[in-house]
Design a protein around this motif. Structure first.
Motif, PDB file in Angstrom:
ATOM      1  N   PHE A  57      47.437  51.942  45.057  1.00 20.58           N
ATOM      2  CA  PHE A  57      48.193  51.488  44.330  1.00 20.58           C
ATOM      3  C   PHE A  57      48.983  52.644  43.541  1.00 20.58           C
ATOM      4  O   PHE A  57      48.741  52.730  43.105  1.00 20.58           O
ATOM      5  CB  PHE A  57      47.809  50.040  43.615  1.00 20.58           C
ATOM      6  CG  PHE A  57      47.391  48.861  44.435  1.00 20.58           C
ATOM      7  CD1 PHE A  57      48.641  47.205  44.805  1.00 20.58           C
ATOM      8  CD2 PHE A  57      46.764  48.560  45.304  1.00 20.58           C
ATOM      9  CE1 PHE A  57      48.003  47.028  45.533  1.00 20.58           C
ATOM     10  CE2 PHE A  57      46.270  47.671  45.859  1.00 20.58           C
ATOM     11  CZ  PHE A  57      47.351  46.955  46.400  1.00 20.58           C
ATOM     12  N   ALA A  58      50.387  51.918  43.585  1.00 24.09           N
ATOM     13  CA  ALA A  58      51.845  52.646  42.693  1.00 24.09           C
ATOM     14  C   ALA A  58      51.243  52.425  40.916  1.00 24.09           C
ATOM     15  O   ALA A  58      50.859  51.662  41.274  1.00 24.09           O
ATOM     16  CB  ALA A  58      53.007  52.704  43.516  1.00 24.09           C
ATOM     17  N   PHE A  59      51.801  53.100  40.397  1.00 16.97           N
ATOM     18  CA  PHE A  59      51.898  52.584  38.722  1.00 16.97           C
ATOM     19  C   PHE A  59      52.236  50.609  38.742  1.00 16.97           C
ATOM     20  O   PHE A  59      53.134  51.434  39.078  1.00 16.97           O
ATOM     21  CB  PHE A  59      52.149  54.040  37.852  1.00 16.97           C
ATOM     22  CG  PHE A  59      51.999  53.369  36.998  1.00 16.97           C
ATOM     23  CD1 PHE A  59      51.242  53.092  35.744  1.00 16.97           C
ATOM     24  CD2 PHE A  59      53.556  52.824  35.615  1.00 16.97           C
ATOM     25  CE1 PHE A  59      51.527  52.572  34.372  1.00 16.97           C
ATOM     26  CE2 PHE A  59      54.089  52.408  34.750  1.00 16.97           C
ATOM     27  CZ  PHE A  59      52.129  52.459  33.690  1.00 16.97           C
ATOM     28  N   ASP A  60      51.543  50.507  38.070  1.00 16.01           N
ATOM     29  CA  ASP A  60      52.614  49.279  37.251  1.00 16.01           C
ATOM     30  C   ASP A  60      52.606  48.600  38.680  1.00 16.01           C
ATOM     31  O   ASP A  60      53.304  47.100  38.537  1.00 16.01           O
ATOM     32  CB  ASP A  60      53.587  49.064  36.823  1.00 16.01           C
ATOM     33  CG  ASP A  60      53.894  47.896  35.841  1.00 16.01           C
ATOM     34  OD1 ASP A  60      52.721  47.531  35.281  1.00 16.01           O
ATOM     35  OD2 ASP A  60      54.901  48.007  35.630  1.00 16.01           O
ATOM     36  N   SER A  61      51.773  48.577  39.989  1.00 14.55           N
ATOM     37  CA  SER A  61      51.873  47.802  40.384  1.00 14.55           C
ATOM     38  C   SER A  61      51.466  47.196  42.012  1.00 14.55           C
ATOM     39  O   SER A  61      49.716  46.906  41.943  1.00 14.55           O
ATOM     40  CB  SER A  61      53.048  48.642  42.063  1.00 14.55           C
ATOM     41  OG  SER A  61      53.327  47.988  43.643  1.00 14.55           O
ATOM     42  N   LYS A  62      51.488  45.998  42.819  1.00 14.18           N
ATOM     43  CA  LYS A  62      50.767  45.186  43.068  1.00 14.18           C
ATOM     44  C   LYS A  62      50.529  44.937  44.417  1.00 14.18           C
ATOM     45  O   LYS A  62      50.420  44.242  45.316  1.00 14.18           O
ATOM     46  CB  LYS A  62      49.994  43.574  42.581  1.00 14.18           C
ATOM     47  CG  LYS A  62      51.898  43.105  42.716  1.00 14.18           C
ATOM     48  CD  LYS A  62      51.387  41.702  41.518  1.00 14.18           C
ATOM     49  CE  LYS A  62      52.737  40.835  41.070  1.00 14.18           C
ATOM     50  NZ  LYS A  62      52.348  39.684  40.592  1.00 14.18           N
ATOM     51  N   ALA A  63      52.379  45.320  44.797  1.00 17.60           N
ATOM     52  CA  ALA A  63      52.551  45.496  47.020  1.00 17.60           C
ATOM     53  C   ALA A  63      51.681  46.464  47.521  1.00 17.60           C
ATOM     54  O   ALA A  63      51.694  47.567  46.852  1.00 17.60           O
ATOM     55  CB  ALA A  63      54.249  46.135  46.636  1.00 17.60           C
ATOM     56  N   LEU A  64      51.216  45.450  48.585  1.00 13.92           N
ATOM     57  CA  LEU A  64      50.709  46.491  50.151  1.00 13.92           C
ATOM     58  C   LEU A  64      51.610  47.172  50.615  1.00 13.92           C
ATOM     59  O   LEU A  64      52.541  46.464  50.953  1.00 13.92           O
ATOM     60  CB  LEU A  64      49.617  45.468  50.329  1.00 13.92           C
ATOM     61  CG  LEU A  64      48.851  44.791  50.197  1.00 13.92           C
ATOM     62  CD1 LEU A  64      48.481  43.615  50.759  1.00 13.92           C
ATOM     63  CD2 LEU A  64      47.902  45.302  49.425  1.00 13.92           C
TER      64      LEU A  64
END
Length: 322
Positions: free
Chosen positions: A214-221
């Protein structure tokens, strides 16, 4: 013929149990009853004769089918007495037997054929042999598959020769006991060999897992994440008793509480996608957030922190029998 032949029917009758069955082609029997002489012509014509006597015999038969058979046998027809002697008849029957089956245990029948006779007139000491016609009717009752009894009448036409030793019609009426045999033995019952008990086969199904970055501070797939989820989700579809474990992680930047919450949200995002797109019940999914507590690399570098920002998904392996 010798007088001893007169005893043959009784000897057969007493010799043992006899039986009859429509399914048995061969049969043997004995009969006994009364006889009557009439229309007597010849040297004793007009004399005061005792025309009633006893008679009997034995016979052997074969049924070609349910309705037709043949019989051959010896029959003693007795003697029309005059003074101390008389007109005596005995001989051999050759007849066809025509049967009508009324029920499984009761038959009616007709008989017709020839009678080879020996007629002996002891009054004038003369005898004659020849063939005369004979016919009869009867009823037969089967006690079981082996034993039957008959009630019958048989007519013998013009036995003897006139004027000497004489000529007469003879009537026989009596009962018979019959023994039949020869039905094929029932085929032996062959028990099938027992089938061997199947040996259960143990099959090992391997675990399936994936790690989603995951990208920093992200929760998107990302599309790559969705692609990595395909084999994991298929395992859940193929084996409905399995469970999916989803564990979210973060790097060390941010507070401990924030990272814990973010790791749980990442895990829930992945679990939600699997449930929605593959029809997996929430009861089959275990969701957990570990925050920053389980790093797989150093949080001192960008590369290490990128590896720690992740969601791990896996379906445990198991064994099953077939």
């Amino acid at each position: 013929m010798a007088k001893i032949l007169k005893l043959l029917p009784l000897a057969i009758l007493i010799s043992g149990t006899v039986s009859a069955a429509t399914d048995n082609p061969w049969y043997v029997g004995a009969r006994v009853g009364g006889t009557t002489f009439d229309n007597q012509d010849g040297v004793l014509s007009g004399q005061d004769l005792d025309k009633n006597d006893w008679g009997g015999g034995a016979f052997l038969g074969y049924n070609f089918n349910k309705w037709f058979g043949v019989e051959v046998g010896y029959t003693y027809l007795g003697q029309a007495d005059y003074l101390n002697d008389g007109f005596e008849v005995q001989g051999m029957d050759f007849v066809g037997k025509f049967t009508y089956e009324v029920s499984k245990s009761f038959d009616l029948y007709l008989k017709a054929g020839g009678y080879w006779f020996d007629a002996d007139n002891g009054v004038v000491n003369e005898s004659d042999t020849g063939v005369s016609g004979t016919a009869g009717v009867g009823a037969e009752y089967f006690f079981n598959n082996d034993l039957s009894a008959r009630l019958e009448y048989q007519y013998y036409n013009q036995i003897g020769d006139k004027p000497s030793p004489g000529e007469s019609d003879v009537h026989f009426y009596g009962v018979s006991l019959v023994y039949h045999w020869g039905a094929p033995a029932p085929a032996p019952v062959v028990e099938p060999e027992p089938m061997p008990e199947p040996v259960p086969q143990v099959v090992r199904v391997d675990a399936v897992s994936a790690t989603l970055p995951f990208a920093f501070d992200s929760k998107a797939l990302s599309p790559d994440d969705i692609q990595k989820l395909q084999p994991v989700a298929q395992q859940l579809v193929d084996y409905p008793d399995t469970k999916l474990y989803v564990v979210g992680h973060t790097d060390s930047r941010g507070s401990l509480e924030y990272n814990q919450k973010l790791s749980e949200e990442r895990a829930k995002e992945v679990a939600g996608y699997v449930g929605q797109h593959f029809g997996i019940s929430p009861s089959r999914v275990v969701v957990k957030g570990s925050g920053e507590l389980e790093p797989v690399a150093s949080n001192d570098t960008d590369e290490g922190r990128a590896q720690n920002r992740r969601v791990e998904v896996y379906v445990p392996g198991f064994e099953m029998t077939k």
